[in-house]
Every structure is written in structure tokens, then in C-alpha cells.
Design a protein around this motif. Structure first.
Motif, mmCIF file in Angstrom:
data_model
loop_
_atom_site.group_PDB
_atom_site.id
_atom_site.type_symbol
_atom_site.label_atom_id
_atom_site.label_comp_id
_atom_site.label_asym_id
_atom_site.label_seq_id
_atom_site.Cartn_x
_atom_site.Cartn_y
_atom_site.Cartn_z
ATOM 1 N N GLU A 66 10.913 23.313 0.692
ATOM 2 C CA GLU A 66 10.993 21.838 0.767
ATOM 3 C C GLU A 66 9.768 21.586 0.356
ATOM 4 N N ARG A 67 9.172 20.806 -0.573
ATOM 5 C CA ARG A 67 7.881 20.364 -0.956
ATOM 6 C C ARG A 67 7.273 19.340 -0.075
ATOM 7 N N VAL A 68 6.176 19.134 0.366
ATOM 8 C CA VAL A 68 5.519 18.363 1.325
ATOM 9 C C VAL A 68 4.680 17.520 0.548
ATOM 10 N N PRO A 69 4.398 16.245 0.259
ATOM 11 C CA PRO A 69 3.471 15.435 -0.352
ATOM 12 C C PRO A 69 2.301 15.557 0.193
ATOM 13 N N ALA A 70 0.922 15.358 -0.358
ATOM 14 C CA ALA A 70 -0.099 15.304 0.358
ATOM 15 C C ALA A 70 -0.383 14.006 1.166
ATOM 16 N N LYS A 71 -1.074 14.010 2.202
ATOM 17 C CA LYS A 71 -1.429 12.833 3.073
ATOM 18 C C LYS A 71 -2.632 12.844 3.275
ATOM 19 N N VAL A 72 -3.404 11.824 3.384
ATOM 20 C CA VAL A 72 -4.896 11.996 3.642
ATOM 21 C C VAL A 72 -5.216 10.688 4.633
ATOM 22 N N ARG A 73 -6.486 11.193 5.257
ATOM 23 C CA ARG A 73 -7.126 10.167 6.253
ATOM 24 C C ARG A 73 -8.402 9.691 5.955
ATOM 25 N N CYS A 74 -8.825 8.544 5.871
ATOM 26 C CA CYS A 74 -10.026 7.997 5.683
ATOM 27 C C CYS A 74 -10.864 7.943 6.867
ATOM 28 N N PRO A 75 -11.997 8.540 7.048
ATOM 29 C CA PRO A 75 -12.848 8.207 8.121
ATOM 30 C C PRO A 75 -13.699 6.847 7.912
ATOM 31 N N GLY A 76 -14.002 6.207 6.784
ATOM 32 C CA GLY A 76 -14.306 5.455 6.518
ATOM 33 C C GLY A 76 -13.693 3.901 6.949
ATOM 34 N N CYS A 77 -12.339 3.738 6.262
ATOM 35 C CA CYS A 77 -11.525 2.404 6.656
ATOM 36 C C CYS A 77 -10.518 2.846 7.622
ATOM 37 N N GLY A 78 -9.941 4.208 7.945
ATOM 38 C CA GLY A 78 -9.059 4.240 8.786
ATOM 39 C C GLY A 78 -7.654 4.416 8.090
ATOM 40 N N TYR A 79 -7.658 4.565 6.764
ATOM 41 C CA TYR A 79 -6.464 4.747 6.242
ATOM 42 C C TYR A 79 -5.650 6.072 6.415
ATOM 43 N N LEU A 80 -4.470 6.079 6.598
ATOM 44 C CA LEU A 80 -3.594 7.273 6.866
ATOM 45 C C LEU A 80 -2.581 7.116 6.081
ATOM 46 N N GLY A 81 -2.129 8.096 5.082
ATOM 47 C CA GLY A 81 -0.984 8.032 4.113
ATOM 48 C C GLY A 81 -0.926 8.829 2.978
ATOM 49 N N PRO A 82 -0.198 8.403 2.182
ATOM 50 C CA PRO A 82 -0.170 9.180 0.909
ATOM 51 C C PRO A 82 -1.222 9.006 0.094
ATOM 52 N N VAL A 83 -1.193 10.059 -0.871
ATOM 53 C CA VAL A 83 -2.471 9.696 -1.555
ATOM 54 C C VAL A 83 -2.052 8.997 -3.016
ATOM 55 N N ARG A 84 -2.952 8.869 -3.976
ATOM 56 C CA ARG A 84 -2.635 8.060 -5.068
ATOM 57 C C ARG A 84 -2.488 9.150 -6.251
ATOM 58 N N TYR A 85 -1.756 9.140 -7.075
ATOM 59 C CA TYR A 85 -1.720 10.005 -8.298
ATOM 60 C C TYR A 85 -2.285 9.497 -9.808
ATOM 61 N N LEU A 86 -2.780 10.505 -10.346
ATOM 62 C CA LEU A 86 -3.306 10.173 -11.733
ATOM 63 C C LEU A 86 -2.357 10.874 -12.707
ATOM 64 N N ALA A 87 -1.795 9.979 -13.526
ATOM 65 C CA ALA A 87 -0.847 10.536 -14.601
ATOM 66 C C ALA A 87 -1.172 9.744 -15.871
ATOM 67 N N GLU A 88 -1.261 10.569 -16.811
ATOM 68 C CA GLU A 88 -1.270 9.898 -18.283
ATOM 69 C C GLU A 88 0.099 10.256 -18.941
#
Length: 134
Positions: A66-88
Motif C-alpha cells: 500500500e502506498r502512503v502519501p507524504a505528509k509534512v509539518r511546518c514548524p513556522g506556521c503549524g501546518y500538518l498535512g499532505p504535500v503539494r505536488y509539482l507536475a507539468e
């Protein structure tokens, strides 16, 4: 071969667990969670699993990934959640951006790098396979 050593580590951990907690039947499937940031070939991992498990109590079991998506935490603003993706247009995949999607600051990866066994499917009607548990 990266996948072979990872399959070996998974198998050694599972066999150690099964020596202390034997399954009541035959192991039909081993369920694994793979973080999307861990680059590996699922097909090569399954093939390594098939080869390495021969002669063990988990021989013939399926490796279900099972693939698990990346999740991040921002020490600056407190965000906790999925990452943004770059695609062209024309790219074959989207690239996860490991910066805070909210403020753009540096983010810590909290999920998406691991490879771990999370469960077993056991066929209770079939007796455990004879094999080496070490």
C-alpha cells in the motif's frame, strides 16, 4: 539491489515475530505500507520476497504493498498535512514538494519515508506451512 535488502529486512523481522507469536494457519499475504518518498520498484520487491521466503513459514505468501502519501509539518506556521505536488504536462509523475504548502517555509516530513509490515492475512483453514522460521 536495494529492494532485495529491504525484503530481507522485512522477512527477518517477520520471522522473529512469528517465532514468538506463531500464526494459527498459513500466511496468505503480508501487508506492507510504503511511503511515497521511498523510491523502489514494487515488482522487484515482490520478486525478492518470493525468492527470499522460499523454505520459510511464509513461502508462497503475497506481498501486498500500500502506498502512503507524504505528509509534512511546518514548524513556522503549524501546518500538518499532505504535500503539494509539482507536475507539468508530459511528465509521467507528480513530484512532491517538501515545503510548507501554506507558508512556503521549510517543512519536516512526518510520513511517507517508511516501509513497514502492518498486517498479515492468515488462512485459518490451512495448517501453517512447514519451513524454517529463522
Amino acid at each position: 539491489m536495494h529492494e532485495y535488502s529491504l525484503a530481507q529486512a522485512l522477512l527477518e523481522g517477520l520471522l522473529a515475530h512469528l517465532r514468538e507469536h506463531p500464526a494459527p494457519g498459513s500466511i496468505a499475504a503480508v501487508h506492507v505500507r510504503q511511503g511515497e518518498l521511498l523510491v523502489l520498484s514494487t515488482e522487484a520487491l515482490r520478486e525478492a520476497w518470493r525468492i527470499l521466503t522460499e523454505g520459510t513459514v511464509v513461502a508462497g505468501s503475497d506481498l501486498v504493498v500500500e502506498r502512503v502519501p507524504a505528509k509534512v509539518r511546518c514548524p513556522g506556521c503549524g501546518y500538518l498535512g499532505p504535500v503539494r505536488y509539482l507536475a507539468e504536462e508530459g511528465w509521467h509523475f507528480a513530484v512532491p514538494v517538501l515545503a510548507c504548502p501554506r507558508c512556503g517555509g521549510r517543512a519536516e516530513v512526518v510520513e511517507g519515508r517508511d516501509l513497514a509490515i502492518v498486517g498479515l492475512s492468515v488462512d485459518d483453514a490451512t495448517p501453517p506451512r512447514p519451513g524454517v522460521a529463522a
